[in-house]
Design an enzyme around this catalytic site. Structure first.
Site, short mmCIF file in Angstrom:
data_model
loop_
_atom_site.label_atom_id
_atom_site.label_comp_id
_atom_site.label_asym_id
_atom_site.label_seq_id
_atom_site.Cartn_x
_atom_site.Cartn_y
_atom_site.Cartn_z
N ASP A 178 35.46 -41.27 -27.38
CA ASP A 178 36.55 -41.51 -28.10
C ASP A 178 36.55 -42.30 -29.17
O ASP A 178 36.65 -42.48 -30.45
CB ASP A 178 37.81 -41.27 -27.42
CG ASP A 178 37.64 -42.57 -26.45
OD1 ASP A 178 36.66 -43.13 -25.93
OD2 ASP A 178 38.62 -43.41 -26.07
N GLU A 212 37.45 -48.14 -23.30
CA GLU A 212 37.53 -46.52 -22.98
C GLU A 212 36.20 -46.16 -23.09
O GLU A 212 35.54 -45.86 -22.08
CB GLU A 212 38.52 -46.16 -23.99
CG GLU A 212 39.55 -44.86 -23.33
CD GLU A 212 40.78 -44.95 -23.78
OE1 GLU A 212 41.37 -43.72 -23.60
OE2 GLU A 212 41.25 -45.72 -24.79
N ASP A 256 39.28 -34.72 -28.03
CA ASP A 256 38.40 -35.15 -29.43
C ASP A 256 37.22 -34.56 -29.56
O ASP A 256 37.07 -34.13 -30.61
CB ASP A 256 38.08 -36.68 -29.21
CG ASP A 256 39.30 -37.41 -28.79
OD1 ASP A 256 40.01 -37.18 -27.76
OD2 ASP A 256 39.44 -38.82 -29.16
N TRP A 267 42.84 -30.35 -24.16
CA TRP A 267 41.33 -31.18 -23.74
C TRP A 267 40.57 -30.25 -23.05
O TRP A 267 39.41 -30.36 -23.08
CB TRP A 267 42.18 -32.51 -23.04
CG TRP A 267 42.40 -33.70 -24.07
CD1 TRP A 267 41.82 -34.60 -24.17
CD2 TRP A 267 43.39 -33.69 -24.88
NE1 TRP A 267 42.18 -35.56 -25.14
CE2 TRP A 267 43.19 -34.93 -25.73
CE3 TRP A 267 44.31 -32.86 -25.43
CZ2 TRP A 267 44.09 -35.28 -26.95
CZ3 TRP A 267 45.34 -33.25 -26.62
CH2 TRP A 267 44.96 -34.36 -27.19
N GLU A 307 41.93 -44.15 -35.47
CA GLU A 307 42.29 -43.56 -34.55
C GLU A 307 43.89 -43.09 -35.16
O GLU A 307 44.35 -41.99 -35.09
CB GLU A 307 42.86 -44.21 -33.33
CG GLU A 307 43.28 -43.51 -32.30
CD GLU A 307 43.65 -44.52 -30.90
OE1 GLU A 307 43.25 -45.65 -31.17
OE2 GLU A 307 43.46 -43.82 -29.92
C1 BGC Z 1 41.83 -41.58 -26.43
C2 BGC Z 1 41.91 -40.62 -27.08
C3 BGC Z 1 42.23 -39.43 -26.18
C4 BGC Z 1 43.68 -39.85 -25.77
C5 BGC Z 1 44.22 -38.67 -24.76
C6 BGC Z 1 43.18 -41.98 -25.72
O1 BGC Z 1 43.31 -43.21 -25.13
O2 BGC Z 1 41.14 -42.73 -27.12
O3 BGC Z 1 41.17 -40.30 -28.10
O4 BGC Z 1 42.02 -38.04 -26.59
O5 BGC Z 1 43.74 -40.93 -25.09
O6 BGC Z 1 45.46 -38.61 -25.35
#
Ligand code: BGC
Length: 980
Positions: free
Chosen positions: A538, A544, A551, A604, A808
């Protein structure tokens, strides 16, 4: 290595001398690949698939037959003795994924191969250059090496308030190569991350090997050719080993208090270990093997005092152990290595969320005891692209911020490390911090890193000639670097950025008349590079860096236009399949070190079907379907189980259209849409692989979803009952809008967007299909308008705020409000989801897409906006795009000049294309300046939707027409509604 090259060159010279150059006019065989890779070493596919491209200067050229030869030695092949396989002449136009069908392959086999083909006239080409693959260690019994580690008496760190960052270890072993060396190969892996050295030299150039898997079950190993490094006589093999994903800090574990002892480290075990096996083949045919075992030495007293992917590295140059990986080094003060299997058992508590047993309840944290001791994983050859430094970024400016504190701007947000050059007194400790952005007062912005310390330290050894440092076992997402406690005055040469990522070859170029769009394409590409680092993540900066599946599925098709992602995704799809939950759902991220909240999130989870499907589509690779099939079937069972009255339900994590600018469609709506998307893709994959019963099953399921969807979500008038932009875009994308209502739905969507000030309001899920569905339903001018918009929210808006990557959020930073609009912690400046628009830019605006799978047939159908359709900006009036497909280069270059439309289309040899030329009539179209019909190989097949449809063979074709688009009656203009 060098010897191989030399030999190869000699043999090739001999070959070309022997073969007349004229065999087939211009028909050549190039880009030989085995399992997507050029000359891969140590693969474990026993029926590897071979691909190449054919090239020709002539139009309408194609391959009518091919011949592959594979030999165990380069000379044998050059002499025409293909002792492993000679396919003979095969009548076929196939150039991709031809399965090896020669003698069974065994561990360590070397396979030199070449291809020739016959053209349309039956004339053979020259033999291609010789390519190579080697087999890895296929049997467990091939490994004599044992995992070694160090005596680790540290207590399990349980404190979330302090970081535990142990030193990287160095392992070494002296050995003698008794005779002249013919070949030397190392096979290696680690529970942790490793870097090998031999006789003082680093082996290879990869970072973060062996890559991230669920090490409790499975790990990758790498193969290195070290023939040039092993010398007759005394040698030494060394390894650096650090925590990496195995035992270091991972994801948001520390932030949210999950993982081992709730601190997010030691996910798979406590003590890193390494496994290396060096096999030497002497000139006389005899062999020696040097393996990690208890005779190795280890120390934790070397310079790398801390080494963590998220937290950073601390390097004390005073502790450098000069010559540690060279023969004769005095390691008497080092400790004996400990066999990992002899490490004591260590128990700890593992904390993660658990899905509730009762409906209506929320997931709760749950703790269970785990064993952090050694477990031997199953080994597989690394199938992906290695992580390497792909580019150096020079410092653009240096600013003094205080006594000894300086800020370096590298001019581009990216992921990687730096090279630091420094001269100063021994013992001085320079602190290195990283940030993607600056605060308005010029300070480094690090709030968005959350618990990722992302700080390196370098302690000088005081070399009067200066010293250089480059971290090995960490990476950061950054544009700015702050050095504090720096001795003296830095220059721009003090800091150089090193971009690190999986080495997926970049395969496209795109330029158009709008400079902002050109910058956007660059930004998307940089964001992909920053996030394709061993796995598709991400973001590369905060705590993270996880393989977020939502994504990934939103972006994967765009990714495939930017780079050859076949091998990279082949790897990650294994982790994705491995992450599948017992109930059949794919989780929010893969690998899945720990569960946070629910294990399922609609859209997802569907990455488990969408990503394999996309790889199949882009490359024509059906083995990916076969590999993922059992997992995908289990996932469809989960989908079917969670279907109510033919519709989806609201369940699991409610990310939905994450980061949308208006109310989201309800979760059950999104769930229905994604059930349909996955079902459709399963039907296509089942049909392509002869799984007819499964195709029928999913077709019946999809029909039911479609009917239930139409009943529930369309009113009697044919209007969609939900009015969010994403609701329309998703329904159209999923083909849930009956054919007769599609145009109407597109018009309604356009009206919604215009009512919103001609601004988008879509989030992660809705943005990807927004422009494609507008274009597909007759609203192309609006699609192009949105692409070119500078109003909030838009890509142009972000670029006006200074973006060099995709953010983001559209307004993660604004020149007016700084970072003030959002929670600093959820504000990444390198998140690719909104970059999914690159797919539309290539497929529609430029008009390059596969017709069927794998680009065997190509469609070139550019979608220029109507002149005068954009009231805010000059609508795009030319595009130059090139995409290096798996079958060769495809080009679409178009220009609107007054009434005239020009299009140059390039079609790879051995493929055909359908070219759609905007024209007021087929008669107004010319090809190479002559009326259509006069040029052999180009055939007008119809006139539809304002376009002449022309079928062409391979080659470069230059069309011109009177486009007949006229001028837009009403220009689109953004208004203040819904925006700033
Ligand atoms: C990530 C995203 C991910 C999301 C889920 C985030 O913390 O960075 O890109 O898809 O969480 O909503």
């Amino acid at each position: 290595m060098h010897r191989l090259l030399l030999l190869l060159t000699c043999v090739l010279a001999a070959c070309s001398a022997a073969t007349p150059a004229s065999s087939a006019e211009g028909l050549g065989v190039q880009r030989l690949r085995c399992e997507y890779l050029r000359d891969p070493l140590g693969i474990d596919e026993t029926r590897p698939r071979l691909s190449w491209i054919v090239t020709s200067d002539k139009r309408n050229q194609r391959q009518t037959a091919y011949q592959i030869q594979v030999a165990s030695g380069i000379e044998a092949l050059a002499d025409g003795r293909p002792d492993r396989w000679d396919s003979g002449r095969i009548e076929s136009d196939r150039t991709t994924f031809v399965e090896y069908a020669g003698k069974p392959l065994a561990s360590r086999d070397r396979c030199y191969w070449r291809v020739r083909c016959w053209d349309a006239q039956g004339v053979p080409s020259d033999w291609s250059e010789i390519a190579l693959w080697t087999m890895g260690l296929l049997e467990g019994s091939d490994w004599s090496a044992e995992y070694v580690s160090f005596a680790d008496d540290s207590p399990v760190h349980k404190d979330s308030e302090s970081l535990y960052l142990p030193a990287a270890r160095q392992y070494r072993k002296d050995f003698e190569a008794a005779k002249k060396v013919r070949r030397a190969t190392v096979y290696a892996t680690a529970l942790g991350v490793y870097e090998l050295h031999l006789n003082g030299q680093r082996i290879g150039d990869r970072y973060f090997a062996p890559g991230w898997t669920d090490y409790d079950r499975r790990a990758y190993y790498q193969t290195y050719d070290v023939t040039g490094l092993v010398q007759q006589g005394d040698n030494a093999l060394g390894a650096w080993v650090a925590d990496g994903w195995y035992s270091g800090y991972v994801g948001f574990g520390l932030l949210v208090g999950i993982g081992t002892e709730s601190i997010g480290r030691y996910t798979y075990g406590k003590t890193p270990a390494v496994l290396a096996q060096l096999e030497i083949e002497y000139d006389d045919g005899s062999r020696d093997t040097i393996s990690t075992d208890a005779s190795w030495k280890v120390t934790g007293e070397g310079p790398i005092r801390e080494a963590d992917l998220l937290m950073g590295e601390a390097y004390d140059a005073r502790r450098e152990l000069d010559g540690w990986a060279s023969p004769g080094y005095d390691d008497s003060r080092w400790d004996p290595a400990v066999l990992a299997k002899d490490q004591p058992r260590v128990t700890a508590q593992f904390v993660e969320y658990r899905d509730p047993e009762q409906p209506g309840q929320a997931p709760q944290k749950h703790s269970r005891p785990i064993d952090l001791g050694f477990q031997r994983p199953r080994l597989e050859a690394f199938p992906g692209e290695k992580v390497v430094v792909t580019q150096e970024l020079p410092t653009q400016s240096v600013t003094r911020q205080g006594e000894g504190t300086y800020l370096f701007d590298l001019g581009q947000n990216f992921a990687g490390v730096i090279r630091l050059k420094v001269k100063g007194p021994v013992g001085q400790r320079v602190k290195i911090r990283y940030g993607e952005m600056l605060h308005p007062d010029g300070r480094l912005m690090t709030e968005n890193l959350r618990t990722a310390r992302a700080t390196d330290f370098y302690t000088l050894r005081g070399d009067p000639d200066g010293e250089t440092y480059q971290p090995r076992f960490t990476f950061h997402g950054f544009q700015y670097v702050e050095l504090s406690n720096f001795p003296g005055e830095p220059t721009k040469e003090t800091v150089t950025g090193l971009a690190l990522h999986s080495d997926t070859p970049l395969v496209s170029e795109l330029e158009c008349s709008d400079p902002m769009v050109n910058r956007l394409i660059e930004n998307i590409r940089w964001t992909q590079r920053a996030n394709f680092l061993d796995l598709p993540t991400d973001c590369p900066q905060r705590d993270e860096r996880l393989g977020w599946t939502g994504d990934a599925q939103a972006y994967v098709a765009a990714a495939a236009y930017n780079a050859d992602i076949g091998a990279f995704y082949t790897k990650w799809l294994r982790e994705l399949m491995e992450s599948q939950r017992p109930g059949g759902q794919f989780p929010g991220y893969a690998p899945y070190p720990f569960q946070h909240e629910w294990s399922f999130g609609t859209a997802w989870a569907d990455a488990g079907v969408i990503c394999p499907w996309t790889i199949w589509q882009a490359y024509g690779d059906t083995r990916v379907i076969d590999h993922c099939w059992p997992g995908m079937v289990r996932f469809m069972e989960f989908h079917q189980r969670t279907t109510k009255d033919g519709l989806g339900i609201a369940h699991g994590n409610s990310w939905g259209d994450w980061l949308a600018q208006e109310d989201q469609p309800p979760l059950e709506y999104i769930d229905t849409v994604y059930k349909a998307i996955s079902a459709q893709k399963m039907i296509e994959m089942a049909e392509a692989t002869g799984r007819d019963a499964a195709a029928d099953r999913y077709r019946a399921y999809l029909d039911r979803l479609k009917r239930a969807f139409a009943d529930k979500y369309f009113d009697d008038d044919g209007a969609l009952k939900l009015t969010m932009q994403t609701a329309y875009a998703l329904a159209l994308q999923a083909d849930l809008v009956p054919d007769e209502l599609r145009e109407r739905a597109g018009a309604d969507l356009a009206a919604r967007i215009k009512a919103n000030g001609a601004r988008m309001a879509t989030g992660f899920l809705g943005t990807r299909p927004l422009l494609p569905t507008l274009t597909a339903t007759g609203q192309n001018d609006l699609a192009v308008f949105l692409l070119q918009s500078h109003e909030f929210p838009s890509w142009g808006y972000e670029i006006d705020q200074g973006a060099t990557t995709i953010w983001e959020r559209w307004d993660s930073y604004t020149r007016d409000d700084g970072f003030g609009r959002h929670n600093a912690a959820m504000n990444s400046f390198a998140h690719y989801a909104f970059g999914a628009v690159a797919e539309w830019v290539f497929a529609d605006l430029a008009g390059i897409r596969a017709d069927g799978v794998g680009y065997g047939r190509v469609t070139i159908r550019p979608m220029p906006p109507t002149p005068g359709s954009n009231g805010d900006h000059e609508p795009i009036d030319w595009v130059r795009a090139r995409y290096e497909s798996i079958r060769g280069p495809i080009r679409s270059e178009w220009r609107v000049d007054g009434d005239r439309f020009e299009l140059t289309a390039e079609v790879p040899a051995n493929t055909t294309a359908t070219v759609h030329v905007p024209a007021d009539s087929a008669e107004s179209v010319t090809l190479d300046g002559a009326p259509l019909g006069e040029t052999p190989g180009a055939e007008l097949t119809g006139y539809e939707a304002g376009r002449a449809v022309v079928r062409v063979g391979s080659g470069v074709w230059s069309f011109a027409s009177r486009h007949g688009m006229g001028t837009a009656e009403e220009a689109i203009t953004a208004t203040a509604e819904g925006g700033e």
